[in-house]
Design an enzyme around this catalytic site. Sequence first.
Site: not given
Ligand SMILES: Cc1cc2nc3c(=O)[nH]c(=O)nc-3n(C[C@H](O)[C@H](O)[C@H](O)COP(=O)(O)O)c2cc1C
Length: 332
Positions: A20, A22, A74, A105, A144, A205-207, A230
């Site tokens: 998810p 935003a 979500q 968040c 989450k 999740n993460g990185d 990301r």
């Molecule tokens: C632009 C952006 C918007 C995000 N919006 C949400 C969201 O609406 N809900 C949520 O649970 N996490 C949100 N996240 C967090 C991601 O879901 C994820 O947990 C976090 O980026 C770590 O994962 P990654 O390392 O793969 O980026 C957002 C992250 C980014 C970068």
Amino acid sequence: MAYDLIALLKSGVTPLYLAPQAGVSESPFRRLCRRFGADILVSEFVSAAGIVQNSKRSRDYLRFDEAERPIGIQIFGADPVLMGDAAAFVAEVFSPDFIDINFGCPVKKVVKRNGGSGCLRDLDLVEAIIRSVDDATRLTTTVKIRSGFTENTRDPVGIGLRCEQAGAQAICLHPRTRSDMYSGQARWSEIAALVEALEIPVVGNGDIRNGEDARRMRDETGCAAIMIARGSHGDPWIFKQARAALDGLPISSAPDVVERFGICLEHARNAIDFEANPDRAIIDFRKHLGWYTKGLPDGRSLRTELFQTTSLQEVEMLLETYRKEHLDGLRI
Ligand SMILES: Cc1cc2nc3c(=O)[nH]c(=O)nc-3n(C[C@H](O)[C@H](O)[C@H](O)COP(=O)(O)O)c2cc1C
């Protein structure tokens, strides 16, 4: 057709989630990621208050296509009753495959009202929200979380156990605290500890930046599924590469620039079709243009021009000019 999310998570195939996000994981991007192999999709977070008021903005966030199933919506908020009402409304009107609760968040505006990771300061509240949402619908309830609010209160296993006890049927951990925001490294060892401690499926999740990271996360943590945020920006084929890595198959290389431009334009057209206001759609799409052109020779000047465009035709022209000037005869 309704999907059994938990059966999928327990199937041993390590499904891939598009996270998810935003302003990013809207329907056109979700469908694109599905095409490249994202098995499970989640909407961006939607405010429970907005849902209950049936605001137009919330309705826009909640829309999805049947082809997006299995998909979760979500929701976030700090009032258990309102969260339950929002879940009931979403289930009744939109009928997703699951409801996911946002306890991660870190954004100030949300945390200030105890939403998102703000809830992690009060685990009784976390439990009350989960119970209320879970009681309100027959859908699967997932959560989450982050690892805690601050370093001092960091306790992903303790939080996870409370979520499980309250009725969450799956849990996703982004192993950073709210104070970490996005700094440092996600502590995958905390995902492994959660897998060890909980009965319910744990989504890691993460990185995750490439296919190989996905394989490593699964092997190091034993997580039931992997969520990518990301790493998918301007790079939806990461899902294909992650699937290959998880299956022990050769990882195909990323599309060349011409193909990448084609995918970018397909995404842009879908985004414009999806939005009621095409001018707004192209402005909102600028972030994707930035991501799709990252790392290109002379990319900076291309991006400067792309960020000023106000129509799809202009975008098409700029990419075509770039292709002619930089790439004809080349494959990058
Ligand atoms: C632009 C952006 C918007 C995000 N919006 C949400 C969201 O609406 N809900 C949520 O649970 N996490 C949100 N996240 C967090 C991601 O879901 C994820 O947990 C976090 O980026 C770590 O994962 P990654 O390392 O793969 O980026 C957002 C992250 C980014 C970068």
